[in-house]
Design a protein around this motif. Structure first.
Motif, PDB file in Angstrom:
ATOM      1  N   PHE A  94     -27.378   2.676 -15.484  1.00 29.11           N
ATOM      2  CA  PHE A  94     -26.678   1.696 -14.659  1.00 29.11           C
ATOM      3  C   PHE A  94     -25.619   2.382 -13.798  1.00 29.11           C
ATOM      4  CE2 PHE A  94     -28.295  -0.876 -18.176  1.00 29.11           C
ATOM      5  CZ  PHE A  94     -28.855  -1.944 -17.487  1.00 29.11           C
ATOM      6  N   ASP A  95     -25.315   1.728 -12.682  1.00 26.42           N
ATOM      7  CA  ASP A  95     -24.272   2.245 -11.788  1.00 26.42           C
ATOM      8  C   ASP A  95     -22.883   1.768 -12.182  1.00 26.42           C
ATOM      9  OD1 ASP A  95     -26.023   3.673 -10.085  1.00 26.42           O
ATOM     10  OD2 ASP A  95     -26.586   1.796  -9.093  1.00 26.42           O
ATOM     11  N   GLY A  96     -22.810   0.795 -13.084  1.00 25.12           N
ATOM     12  CA  GLY A  96     -21.508   0.308 -13.514  1.00 25.12           C
ATOM     13  C   GLY A  96     -21.645  -0.840 -14.492  1.00 25.12           C
ATOM     14  N   ALA A  97     -20.542  -1.211 -15.117  1.00 25.91           N
ATOM     15  CA  ALA A  97     -20.521  -2.328 -16.061  1.00 25.91           C
ATOM     16  C   ALA A  97     -19.140  -2.975 -16.010  1.00 25.91           C
ATOM     17  CB  ALA A  97     -20.846  -1.848 -17.472  1.00 25.91           C
ATOM     18  N   LEU A  98     -19.091  -4.285 -16.270  1.00 24.34           N
ATOM     19  CA  LEU A  98     -17.810  -4.998 -16.267  1.00 24.34           C
ATOM     20  C   LEU A  98     -17.874  -6.180 -17.230  1.00 24.34           C
ATOM     21  CD1 LEU A  98     -18.569  -7.588 -14.200  1.00 24.34           C
ATOM     22  CD2 LEU A  98     -18.289  -5.768 -12.529  1.00 24.34           C
ATOM     23  N   SER A  99     -16.721  -6.597 -17.703  1.00 21.05           N
ATOM     24  CA  SER A  99     -16.625  -7.721 -18.642  1.00 21.05           C
ATOM     25  C   SER A  99     -16.259  -8.994 -17.879  1.00 21.05           C
ATOM     26  CB  SER A  99     -15.574  -7.441 -19.710  1.00 21.05           C
ATOM     27  OG  SER A  99     -15.934  -6.311 -20.473  1.00 21.05           O
ATOM     28  N   VAL A 100     -16.951 -10.084 -18.191  1.00 22.22           N
ATOM     29  CA  VAL A 100     -16.745 -11.357 -17.490  1.00 22.22           C
ATOM     30  C   VAL A 100     -16.661 -12.466 -18.525  1.00 22.22           C
ATOM     31  CG1 VAL A 100     -17.656 -12.950 -15.769  1.00 22.22           C
ATOM     32  CG2 VAL A 100     -18.074 -10.495 -15.526  1.00 22.22           C
ATOM     33  N   SER A 101     -15.780 -13.403 -18.286  1.00 23.12           N
ATOM     34  CA  SER A 101     -15.696 -14.592 -19.141  1.00 23.12           C
ATOM     35  C   SER A 101     -15.328 -15.788 -18.266  1.00 23.12           C
ATOM     36  CB  SER A 101     -14.645 -14.402 -20.243  1.00 23.12           C
ATOM     37  OG  SER A 101     -13.340 -14.377 -19.694  1.00 23.12           O
ATOM     38  N   ASN A 109     -14.725  -8.820  -8.742  1.00 20.77           N
ATOM     39  CA  ASN A 109     -14.368  -8.189  -7.465  1.00 20.77           C
ATOM     40  C   ASN A 109     -14.843  -6.741  -7.386  1.00 20.77           C
ATOM     41  OD1 ASN A 109     -13.023 -10.480  -6.441  1.00 20.77           O
ATOM     42  ND2 ASN A 109     -11.172  -9.948  -7.590  1.00 20.77           N
ATOM     43  N   ASP A 110     -15.114  -6.153  -8.561  1.00 21.53           N
ATOM     44  CA  ASP A 110     -15.586  -4.768  -8.596  1.00 21.53           C
ATOM     45  C   ASP A 110     -17.096  -4.656  -8.398  1.00 21.53           C
ATOM     46  OD1 ASP A 110     -13.002  -3.907  -9.063  1.00 21.53           O
ATOM     47  OD2 ASP A 110     -13.222  -4.064 -11.254  1.00 21.53           O
ATOM     48  N   LEU A 111     -17.786  -5.795  -8.387  1.00 22.43           N
ATOM     49  CA  LEU A 111     -19.228  -5.754  -8.139  1.00 22.43           C
ATOM     50  C   LEU A 111     -19.490  -5.352  -6.680  1.00 22.43           C
ATOM     51  CD1 LEU A 111     -20.934  -8.836  -9.845  1.00 22.43           C
ATOM     52  CD2 LEU A 111     -21.566  -6.432 -10.107  1.00 22.43           C
ATOM     53  N   GLU A 167     -18.662 -18.412 -21.764  1.00 21.59           N
ATOM     54  CA  GLU A 167     -17.613 -18.942 -22.632  1.00 21.59           C
ATOM     55  C   GLU A 167     -17.278 -17.983 -23.775  1.00 21.59           C
ATOM     56  OE1 GLU A 167     -19.184 -22.695 -23.744  1.00 21.59           O
ATOM     57  OE2 GLU A 167     -18.845 -23.597 -21.757  1.00 21.59           O
ATOM     58  N   GLY A 168     -18.291 -17.241 -24.249  1.00 23.25           N
ATOM     59  CA  GLY A 168     -18.039 -16.292 -25.326  1.00 23.25           C
ATOM     60  C   GLY A 168     -17.665 -14.916 -24.825  1.00 23.25           C
ATOM     61  N   GLY A 169     -17.731 -14.698 -23.522  1.00 23.52           N
ATOM     62  CA  GLY A 169     -17.471 -13.371 -22.959  1.00 23.52           C
ATOM     63  C   GLY A 169     -18.741 -12.543 -22.935  1.00 23.52           C
ATOM     64  N   CYS A 170     -19.017 -11.910 -21.846  1.00 24.37           N
ATOM     65  CA  CYS A 170     -20.258 -11.141 -21.709  1.00 24.37           C
ATOM     66  C   CYS A 170     -20.001  -9.856 -20.923  1.00 24.37           C
ATOM     67  CB  CYS A 170     -21.350 -11.972 -21.035  1.00 24.37           C
ATOM     68  SG  CYS A 170     -20.926 -12.514 -19.360  1.00 24.37           S
ATOM     69  N   THR A 171     -20.958  -8.979 -20.999  1.00 24.31           N
ATOM     70  CA  THR A 171     -20.921  -7.727 -20.243  1.00 24.31           C
ATOM     71  C   THR A 171     -22.015  -7.766 -19.188  1.00 24.31           C
ATOM     72  OG1 THR A 171     -20.102  -6.479 -22.132  1.00 24.31           O
ATOM     73  CG2 THR A 171     -21.140  -5.210 -20.363  1.00 24.31           C
ATOM     74  N   VAL A 172     -21.633  -7.442 -17.977  1.00 21.69           N
ATOM     75  CA  VAL A 172     -22.598  -7.409 -16.874  1.00 21.69           C
ATOM     76  C   VAL A 172     -22.762  -5.952 -16.424  1.00 21.69           C
ATOM     77  CG1 VAL A 172     -23.147  -8.182 -14.545  1.00 21.69           C
ATOM     78  CG2 VAL A 172     -21.952  -9.718 -16.116  1.00 21.69           C
ATOM     79  N   LYS A 173     -23.957  -5.425 -16.593  1.00 22.59           N
ATOM     80  CA  LYS A 173     -24.283  -4.082 -16.109  1.00 22.59           C
ATOM     81  C   LYS A 173     -25.145  -4.218 -14.861  1.00 22.59           C
ATOM     82  CE  LYS A 173     -24.154  -1.908 -20.673  1.00 22.59           C
ATOM     83  NZ  LYS A 173     -24.892  -1.057 -21.644  1.00 22.59           N
ATOM     84  N   PHE A 174     -24.965  -3.294 -13.928  1.00 23.54           N
ATOM     85  CA  PHE A 174     -25.690  -3.439 -12.658  1.00 23.54           C
ATOM     86  C   PHE A 174     -26.186  -2.084 -12.159  1.00 23.54           C
ATOM     87  CE2 PHE A 174     -21.222  -2.806 -11.669  1.00 23.54           C
ATOM     88  CZ  PHE A 174     -21.258  -1.832 -10.673  1.00 23.54           C
ATOM     89  N   VAL A 175     -27.221  -2.153 -11.365  1.00 23.74           N
ATOM     90  CA  VAL A 175     -27.756  -0.977 -10.676  1.00 23.74           C
ATOM     91  C   VAL A 175     -27.944  -1.362  -9.214  1.00 23.74           C
ATOM     92  CG1 VAL A 175     -30.132  -1.605 -11.314  1.00 23.74           C
ATOM     93  CG2 VAL A 175     -29.628   0.716 -10.558  1.00 23.74           C
ATOM     94  N   VAL A 176     -27.423  -0.554  -8.320  1.00 24.72           N
ATOM     95  CA  VAL A 176     -27.481  -0.835  -6.888  1.00 24.72           C
ATOM     96  C   VAL A 176     -28.840  -0.399  -6.345  1.00 24.72           C
ATOM     97  CG1 VAL A 176     -26.469  -0.329  -4.638  1.00 24.72           C
ATOM     98  CG2 VAL A 176     -24.996  -0.558  -6.654  1.00 24.72           C
ATOM     99  N   MET A 177     -29.438  -1.241  -5.503  1.00 19.10           N
ATOM    100  CA  MET A 177     -30.708  -0.928  -4.842  1.00 19.10           C
ATOM    101  C   MET A 177     -30.486  -0.941  -3.329  1.00 19.10           C
ATOM    102  SD  MET A 177     -32.572  -0.584  -7.553  1.00 19.10           S
ATOM    103  CE  MET A 177     -34.275  -0.543  -6.998  1.00 19.10           C
ATOM    104  N   ASP A 178     -31.446  -0.385  -2.605  1.00 17.85           N
ATOM    105  CA  ASP A 178     -31.286  -0.271  -1.146  1.00 17.85           C
ATOM    106  C   ASP A 178     -31.758  -1.498  -0.387  1.00 17.85           C
ATOM    107  OD1 ASP A 178     -30.229   2.231  -1.448  1.00 17.85           O
ATOM    108  OD2 ASP A 178     -32.120   3.283  -1.102  1.00 17.85           O
ATOM    109  N   SER A 179     -32.601  -2.323  -1.008  1.00 19.72           N
ATOM    110  CA  SER A 179     -33.164  -3.454  -0.262  1.00 19.72           C
ATOM    111  C   SER A 179     -33.438  -4.612  -1.203  1.00 19.72           C
ATOM    112  CB  SER A 179     -34.469  -3.045   0.435  1.00 19.72           C
ATOM    113  OG  SER A 179     -35.473  -2.754  -0.525  1.00 19.72           O
ATOM    114  N   ALA A 180     -33.618  -5.786  -0.594  1.00 20.21           N
ATOM    115  CA  ALA A 180     -33.957  -6.974  -1.378  1.00 20.21           C
ATOM    116  C   ALA A 180     -35.315  -6.816  -2.048  1.00 20.21           C
ATOM    117  CB  ALA A 180     -33.959  -8.204  -0.474  1.00 20.21           C
TER     118      ALA A 180
END
Length: 493
Positions: A94-101, A109-111, A167-180
């Motif tokens: 992954f290119d990054g991860a963040l915590s969201v609730s 905002n970091d996405l 509601e319980g809090g989650c982790t969102v991991k993401f990978v950036v792609m070049d196109s839809a």
């Protein structure tokens, strides 16, 4: 006596312009067909009329560029299969991860505001959801979060699909792609293999209607190992070559029909059988040219690869195709330059420089013309720009083919004269070297002769000295002998 039949044609300039307009329009129509949306996905009996409407709606320079640049998406999928392990969540980097609730979504905002795929894990670290977007930040802020808040504040009993995770809090991991397209392909592939519980259906499972999803489904179906992706990309490249051959044949067929119609309207009296034979001969001539030059079959493969690798090339309409033709012509010219007659050499140079050069220019400027015409003439812009580009190409190449040949002839003759003079100088130098070598050989012979004469003189002198010494010894012996005899006689007396 019957007069031989004369095939009537347009003037050379008009013929050049019309033929090029046909080729330009045919190329855009083929690109429109290849890039059209599917208005009838999963239809049991597709409607040809609707397919025709979709083709005309997609016919444009933009479609032609999108078709030519499809290798870009395959390159990204292949590259990330090798470098980012996108074959499974276990290997995906992954290119990054963040915590969201639900109470704190500031980390969104970091996405990145770019296309990509995101994976949601619940508070216990279990996979919950996989999604994709052309703008991940906007998708979460304006999509998931707003929809969750809207459902939470309403009286509806159906909670939002990610309510438990938020509601319980989650982790969102993401990978950036070049196109839809690549984002959709990766999302669908991961959903198919990982089966996250919140995703209720498999993406890109059936035929698709939107063009980007059609291309994404092709990549999704080919994903897995890097070898499978490479195989899928190779098949697409070969399809591109097949479509280019189809373009050549359809353009040749339309031009052949045009020639017969011009002849007919200008008073030609050839019978239908003769016209059909001429038509088939022209089509067969194109087939023979393709078979005789197998490298031309690779044009589509080269276009697919070059556009995938070079951002500068893929930004210009048909540049990689024209560059291939220019390079191929230059290579053939280089190989045959030494054996070609002067007239053929001049003609080939003019064709390579003038025709390929003007094609590159006018094919490059045509999208600009179309873009300027689009607000004025709407759907007619692609066809009007084809005609304008054909007129520009025709005028430039027609007049340049009158101006350039004398220049090329002068350069060829100058090069030939310079080459002949150089050969003469080389021959003279070789002759001088040969004379010098002969003189050295003669000098070496004279030196050997002088050495042999000197040796002979020395040997003769030595022999003479030996003879002189021998005569002196013999003279002394005779005197002694005479004295001995004289003494013996005296004693006896």
């Amino acid at each position: 006596m019957n007069q031989p039949y004369q095939h009537r044609t347009l003037s050379p300039l008009a013929n050049l312009i019309v033929d090029r307009a046909i080729e330009n329009t045919n190329r855009k129509l083929v690109a429109g067909f290849r890039n059209k949306k599917n208005s009838q996905p999963n239809a049991k009996s597709p409607d040809p009329l609707q397919a025709g409407k979709d083709t005309l709606a997609a016919t444009s320079a933009q479609s032609a560029m999108q078709v030519a640049n499809r290798g870009v998406a395959w390159k990204e999928i292949l590259f990330k299969s090798l470098s980012a392990g996108i074959g499974s969540l276990a290997t995906l980097q992954f290119d990054g991860a963040l915590s969201v609730s639900a109470n704190d979504a500031s980390s969104l905002n970091d996405l990145p505001d770019k296309p990509g795929v995101y994976v949601v894990y619940d508070a216990s670290g279990q996979l919950a959801y996989i999604g994709d977007s052309t703008n991940m930040r906007q998708r979460w802020q304006d999509g998931h979060m707003n929809e969750y808040r809207g459902r939470a504040n309403s009286e509806t009993r159906k909670p939002y699909k990610l309510a438990d995770q938020l509601e319980g809090g989650c982790t969102v991991k993401f990978v950036v792609m070049d196109s839809a397209e690549t984002a959709a392909a990766l999302e669908a592939f991961l959903i198919k293999n990982e089966k996250p519980p919140v995703n209720r259906k498999q993406e890109l499972k059936e035929e698709q209607g939107i063009r980007s999803n059609i291309e994404a489904k092709k990549m999704k179906d080919a994903m897995g190992s890097a070898g499978e992706v490479a195989m899928g990309a190779g098949k697409e490249a070969l399809k591109n070559s097949g479509w280019q051959v189809f373009e050549q044949l359809t353009a040749a067929a339309i031009i052949a029909i045009k020639d017969e119609l011009v002849d007919l309207f200008m008073g030609g009296t050839a019978r239908l059988k003769a016209r059909v034979e001429r038509f088939l001969q022209k089509i067969w001539a194109v087939v023979e040219r393709i078979v005789a030059a197998p490298l031309k079959l690779l044009n589509g493969v080269v276009e697919f690869i070059v556009n995938a690798l070079s951002k500068a090339v893929r930004q210009v309409y048909n540049l990689s195709r024209n560059l291939f033709d220019l390079a191929h012509g230059a290579w053939q010219l280089y190989k045959g330059a030494q054996s070609m007659p002067r007239e053929e050499l001049i003609q080939k140079i003019v064709e390579t420089v003038v025709v390929s050069g003007t094609l590159i220019f006018w094919d490059g400027i045509e999208p600009v013309i179309e873009a300027q015409l689009l607000p004025l003439v709407g759907v007619a812009a692609p066809y009007i720009s084809c005609v304008i580009a054909a007129i520009g190409f025709g005028l430039c190449s027609y007049h340049l083919q009158k101006v350039v040949p004398p220049i090329v002839a002068f350069l060829v003759d100058f090069k030939s004269g310079w080459h002949e003079a150089l050969e003469a100088k080389r021959a003279a130098a070789l002759q001088l070297i040969q004379v010098q070598e002969n003189e050295w050989l003669m000098a070496e012979g004279l030196m050997e002769y002088a050495q042999s004469v000197d040796t002979l003189a020395r040997e003769a002198g030595a022999h003479r000295e030996r003879l002189a010494q021998h005569r002196a010894v013999r003279a002394i012996d005779y005197s002694a002998l005479l004295q001995s005899n004289k003494n013996r006689i005296t004693q006896e007396s």
